[in-house]
Design a protein around this motif. Structure first.
Motif, PDB file in Angstrom:
ATOM      1  N   VAL A  68       0.809  -1.119  -0.071  1.00  0.00           N
ATOM      2  CA  VAL A  68      -0.084   0.157  -0.050  1.00  0.00           C
ATOM      3  C   VAL A  68       0.925   1.317  -0.155  1.00  0.00           C
ATOM      4  O   VAL A  68       2.011   1.411   0.398  1.00  0.00           O
ATOM      5  CB  VAL A  68      -0.863  -0.068   1.183  1.00  0.00           C
ATOM      6  N   GLU A  69       0.470   2.170  -0.620  1.00  0.00           N
ATOM      7  CA  GLU A  69       1.131   3.581  -0.661  1.00  0.00           C
ATOM      8  C   GLU A  69       0.501   4.216   0.678  1.00  0.00           C
ATOM      9  O   GLU A  69      -0.723   4.300   0.917  1.00  0.00           O
ATOM     10  CB  GLU A  69       0.499   4.538  -1.546  1.00  0.00           C
ATOM     11  N   MET A  70       1.532   4.346   1.743  1.00  0.00           N
ATOM     12  CA  MET A  70       0.941   4.643   3.105  1.00  0.00           C
ATOM     13  C   MET A  70       1.555   6.058   3.431  1.00  0.00           C
ATOM     14  O   MET A  70       2.744   6.341   3.704  1.00  0.00           O
ATOM     15  CB  MET A  70       1.787   3.794   3.889  1.00  0.00           C
ATOM     16  N   PRO A  71       0.657   7.144   3.363  1.00  0.00           N
ATOM     17  CA  PRO A  71       0.679   8.387   4.183  1.00  0.00           C
ATOM     18  C   PRO A  71       1.264   8.281   5.529  1.00  0.00           C
ATOM     19  O   PRO A  71       0.887   7.459   6.181  1.00  0.00           O
ATOM     20  CB  PRO A  71      -0.642   9.070   3.723  1.00  0.00           C
ATOM     21  N   ASP A  72       1.965   9.303   5.778  1.00  0.00           N
ATOM     22  CA  ASP A  72       2.508   9.293   7.148  1.00  0.00           C
ATOM     23  C   ASP A  72       1.568   9.454   8.066  1.00  0.00           C
ATOM     24  O   ASP A  72       1.656   8.819   9.238  1.00  0.00           O
ATOM     25  CB  ASP A  72       3.525  10.677   7.276  1.00  0.00           C
ATOM     26  N   ARG A  73       0.428   9.975   7.823  1.00  0.00           N
ATOM     27  CA  ARG A  73      -0.635  10.187   9.074  1.00  0.00           C
ATOM     28  C   ARG A  73      -1.386   8.962   9.058  1.00  0.00           C
ATOM     29  O   ARG A  73      -2.210   9.042  10.116  1.00  0.00           O
ATOM     30  CB  ARG A  73      -1.533  11.584   8.892  1.00  0.00           C
ATOM     31  N   TRP A  74      -1.466   8.090   8.421  1.00  0.00           N
ATOM     32  CA  TRP A  74      -2.288   6.624   8.474  1.00  0.00           C
ATOM     33  C   TRP A  74      -1.131   5.815   9.013  1.00  0.00           C
ATOM     34  O   TRP A  74      -1.814   4.646   9.705  1.00  0.00           O
ATOM     35  CB  TRP A  74      -2.690   6.235   7.395  1.00  0.00           C
ATOM     36  N   LEU A  75       0.226   5.887   9.046  1.00  0.00           N
ATOM     37  CA  LEU A  75       1.083   4.704   9.762  1.00  0.00           C
ATOM     38  C   LEU A  75       0.632   4.304  11.067  1.00  0.00           C
ATOM     39  O   LEU A  75       0.630   3.094  11.188  1.00  0.00           O
ATOM     40  CB  LEU A  75       2.454   5.314   9.598  1.00  0.00           C
ATOM     41  N   ALA A  76       0.621   5.416  11.982  1.00  0.00           N
ATOM     42  CA  ALA A  76       0.536   4.725  13.617  1.00  0.00           C
ATOM     43  C   ALA A  76      -0.856   4.082  13.626  1.00  0.00           C
ATOM     44  O   ALA A  76      -0.833   2.904  14.261  1.00  0.00           O
ATOM     45  CB  ALA A  76       0.376   6.120  14.193  1.00  0.00           C
ATOM     46  N   LEU A  77      -1.880   4.356  12.852  1.00  0.00           N
ATOM     47  CA  LEU A  77      -3.089   3.797  13.168  1.00  0.00           C
ATOM     48  C   LEU A  77      -2.997   2.160  12.508  1.00  0.00           C
ATOM     49  O   LEU A  77      -3.568   1.353  13.404  1.00  0.00           O
ATOM     50  CB  LEU A  77      -4.100   4.493  12.237  1.00  0.00           C
ATOM     51  N   TYR A  78      -2.473   2.037  11.434  1.00  0.00           N
ATOM     52  CA  TYR A  78      -2.526   0.707  11.099  1.00  0.00           C
ATOM     53  C   TYR A  78      -1.315  -0.341  11.616  1.00  0.00           C
ATOM     54  O   TYR A  78      -1.425  -1.295  11.907  1.00  0.00           O
ATOM     55  CB  TYR A  78      -2.078   0.777   9.359  1.00  0.00           C
ATOM     56  N   ALA A  79      -0.092   0.424  12.013  1.00  0.00           N
ATOM     57  CA  ALA A  79       0.766  -0.428  12.618  1.00  0.00           C
ATOM     58  C   ALA A  79       0.392  -0.635  14.286  1.00  0.00           C
ATOM     59  O   ALA A  79       0.805  -1.826  14.580  1.00  0.00           O
ATOM     60  CB  ALA A  79       2.207   0.703  12.974  1.00  0.00           C
ATOM     61  N   ALA A  80      -0.338   0.281  14.931  1.00  0.00           N
ATOM     62  CA  ALA A  80      -0.866   0.068  16.117  1.00  0.00           C
ATOM     63  C   ALA A  80      -1.748  -0.907  16.163  1.00  0.00           C
ATOM     64  O   ALA A  80      -1.944  -1.885  17.042  1.00  0.00           O
ATOM     65  CB  ALA A  80      -1.315   1.258  16.710  1.00  0.00           C
ATOM     66  N   ASN A  81      -2.380  -1.309  15.239  1.00  0.00           N
ATOM     67  CA  ASN A  81      -3.334  -2.465  15.047  1.00  0.00           C
ATOM     68  C   ASN A  81      -2.706  -3.529  14.248  1.00  0.00           C
ATOM     69  O   ASN A  81      -3.420  -4.650  14.109  1.00  0.00           O
ATOM     70  CB  ASN A  81      -4.686  -1.872  14.266  1.00  0.00           C
ATOM     71  N   GLU A  82      -1.446  -3.818  14.590  1.00  0.00           N
ATOM     72  CA  GLU A  82      -0.545  -4.849  13.988  1.00  0.00           C
ATOM     73  C   GLU A  82      -1.010  -5.290  12.550  1.00  0.00           C
ATOM     74  O   GLU A  82      -0.823  -6.460  12.249  1.00  0.00           O
ATOM     75  CB  GLU A  82      -0.708  -5.752  14.919  1.00  0.00           C
ATOM     76  N   GLN A  83      -1.435  -4.452  11.726  1.00  0.00           N
ATOM     77  CA  GLN A  83      -1.789  -4.722  10.201  1.00  0.00           C
ATOM     78  C   GLN A  83      -0.565  -4.542   9.283  1.00  0.00           C
ATOM     79  O   GLN A  83      -0.844  -4.938   8.204  1.00  0.00           O
ATOM     80  CB  GLN A  83      -2.945  -3.607  10.126  1.00  0.00           C
ATOM     81  N   LEU A  84       0.602  -3.788   9.830  1.00  0.00           N
ATOM     82  CA  LEU A  84       1.647  -3.637   8.867  1.00  0.00           C
ATOM     83  C   LEU A  84       2.631  -4.616   9.423  1.00  0.00           C
ATOM     84  O   LEU A  84       3.041  -4.730  10.389  1.00  0.00           O
ATOM     85  CB  LEU A  84       2.130  -2.198   8.841  1.00  0.00           C
ATOM     86  N   GLU A  85       3.583  -5.048   8.035  1.00  0.00           N
ATOM     87  CA  GLU A  85       4.621  -5.782   8.335  1.00  0.00           C
ATOM     88  C   GLU A  85       5.878  -5.054   8.668  1.00  0.00           C
ATOM     89  O   GLU A  85       6.246  -4.000   8.338  1.00  0.00           O
ATOM     90  CB  GLU A  85       4.783  -6.730   7.251  1.00  0.00           C
ATOM     91  N   ASN A  86       6.528  -5.646   9.839  1.00  0.00           N
ATOM     92  CA  ASN A  86       8.026  -5.050  10.155  1.00  0.00           C
ATOM     93  C   ASN A  86       9.040  -5.282   8.990  1.00  0.00           C
ATOM     94  O   ASN A  86       9.372  -6.647   8.879  1.00  0.00           O
ATOM     95  CB  ASN A  86       8.184  -5.463  11.569  1.00  0.00           C
ATOM     96  N   LEU A  87       9.559  -4.285   8.517  1.00  0.00           N
ATOM     97  CA  LEU A  87      10.346  -4.457   7.484  1.00  0.00           C
ATOM     98  C   LEU A  87      11.754  -4.515   7.800  1.00  0.00           C
ATOM     99  O   LEU A  87      12.667  -4.693   6.868  1.00  0.00           O
ATOM    100  CB  LEU A  87      10.351  -3.414   6.529  1.00  0.00           C
TER     101      LEU A  87
END
Length: 422
Positions: A84-103
């Motif tokens: 996904v093209e991830m804007p900065d201001r959405w990052l915390a929302l999806y990361a906090a919900n453990e929906q993003l992969e740690n790169l």
């Protein structure tokens, strides 16, 4: 006979593996969309597909104005993209919900990691110091100004201070004929403009005090909102700008409707196509009463959803899009400052068109400001609360003080929640 059967079996397995590989399809969702950038993105992906036979990438392009809600609906409904093209201001929302992969595991083995700028590393790991994304570049606000309209109003230089900015806007509006001073953004994406004016009057880009209380309802910050409300009321900005998003403010500038536009380098794309270089320039953002200015710095990048079933292929796609060659190419097309060391030496960026941004990068009076996107709630604030509140303020339905108090209360709750979690 047995050996022949084994050989035939091995061949069948090989063919099945090749067939499975040929069926690998990655889903990529683009959220900051325009026809030109989508077309170029697909061209970059075509080169990835050529280098990775059997892997196909399907692109879904969401219109920016509804992208936040549409992506959330997709994810909640189980239609989750791989990349996904991830804007900065959405990052915390999806990361906090453990929906993003740690790169981090991928970055450790990627030869290009050492070539990333410090800012790319820093902001890609903005949430809990974990690299959930690779930025593809930085959007930094600077001031476009129309030389011809300024000359008509008897001015030869762009405003250096907020006071001069307001005065210049009024002089240009006085020309009549529908001309106004400033391309105000009151619709989608308006948050940065409000915040910059508030911080300029505050003389600081600290959003919170030591206890976690937002400073956006201090009298100085309220004055920043009051400046914009007064400009709207007095006709120094277009009346319909209360609903303007990116496309409208850029069109307002190159059409000559308004003489000034604060925007990122991406606005150069459309403006340069429609205005000769000698008719406009880019200056640094006006300085506030403290002698400082706080241009907001945003960014977006490539992230992988943890639910992806093709993580290795997804990483290969992110690595391809983030490679020095592809990133430099992408930065020129979409209008961002690239993420790799030494990119500023490229002739494309070593021009007068980028003077305002590089002044802000190099002069300490301009302090680049990252929004508090580490807060899970900031995405909703930026895309919903600040837009509706700002529009109500411009239309005279609410006072700047009332709006600032609402914003400060919401952000204070988010900051204290974040502090407690730490």
């Amino acid at each position: 006979m047995f050996r022949k059967l084994m050989t035939a079996g091995a061949l069948a397995l090989s063919l099945m593996a090749d067939s499975a590989l040929a069926d690998t399809t990655l889903q990529l969702t683009e959220v900051i969309t325009s026809p030109q950038r989508t077309e170029h993105l697909k061209g970059m992906i075509a080169r990835f597909e050529q280098a990775n036979p059997g892997v196909k990438v399907e692109v879904t392009s969401l219109p920016w104005g509804q992208a936040f809600e549409k992506l959330a609906t997709m994810v909640q409904g189980g239609n989750i993209p791989d990349v996904v093209e991830m804007p900065d201001r959405w990052l915390a929302l999806y990361a906090a919900n453990e929906q993003l992969e740690n790169l981090e595991p991928y970055l450790k083995d990627w030869p290009v990691t050492s070539q990333l700028t410090d800012r790319a590393v820093q902001f890609g790991s903005w949430y809990k110091n974990t690299p959930y994304m690779i930025p593809y570049g930085f959007y930094i606000r600077a001031m476009f100004w129309n030389k011809e309209l300024f000359a008509e109003a008897g001015m030869t230089e762009p405003p250096k201070t907020t006071q001069e900015f307001v005065e210049a806007s009024k002089k240009i509006a006085a020309l009549g004929g529908g001309k106004t001073g400033y391309c105000l953004r009151g619709g989608p994406g308006a948050t940065n403009g409000y915040i910059m004016f508030m911080l300029n009057e505050l003389g600081s880009n600290e959003f919170f005090d030591a206890e976690g209380n937002s400073v956006l309802n201090k009298p100085e910050a309220i004055k920043g909102l009051q400046i914009l409300a007064d400009m709207y009321k007095e006709g120094a900005v277009p009346k319909d700008s209360v609903n303007w998003g990116f496309n409208e403010i850029v069109a307002g500038f190159y059409s000559g409707t308004c003489a000034m536009l604060d925007q990122d380098p991406d606005a150069l794309i459309a403006i340069a196509e429609r205005m000769p270089a000698e008719k406009f320039a880019v200056a640094p953002m006006p300085l506030g009463p403290s002698g400082k200015s706080f241009p907001t710095m945003g960014y977006a990048g490539w992230a992988m959803f943890a639910a992806s079933e093709q993580k290795e292929e997804s990483w290969k796609l992110i690595a391809h899009l983030s490679s020095p060659e592809m990133n430099l190419e992408w930065a020129k097309v979409v209008g961002v400052i690239p993420i790799h060391k030494g990119a500023e030496k490229d002739p494309f960026f070593d021009t007068e068109q980028y003077r305002g941004w590089f002044t802000e990068l190099n002069d300490p009076r301009w302090q680049l400001t990252a929004m508090p996107t580490y807060l899970e709630e900031f995405g909703f604030f930026a895309d919903q609360i600040s837009i509706s509140g700002g529009q109500e303020m411009l239309l005279g339905q609410r006072t700047p003080e009332d709006v600032a108090n609402e914003w400060a209360s919401y952000l204070t709750d988010a900051q204290k929640k974040w502090l407690a979690a730490r």
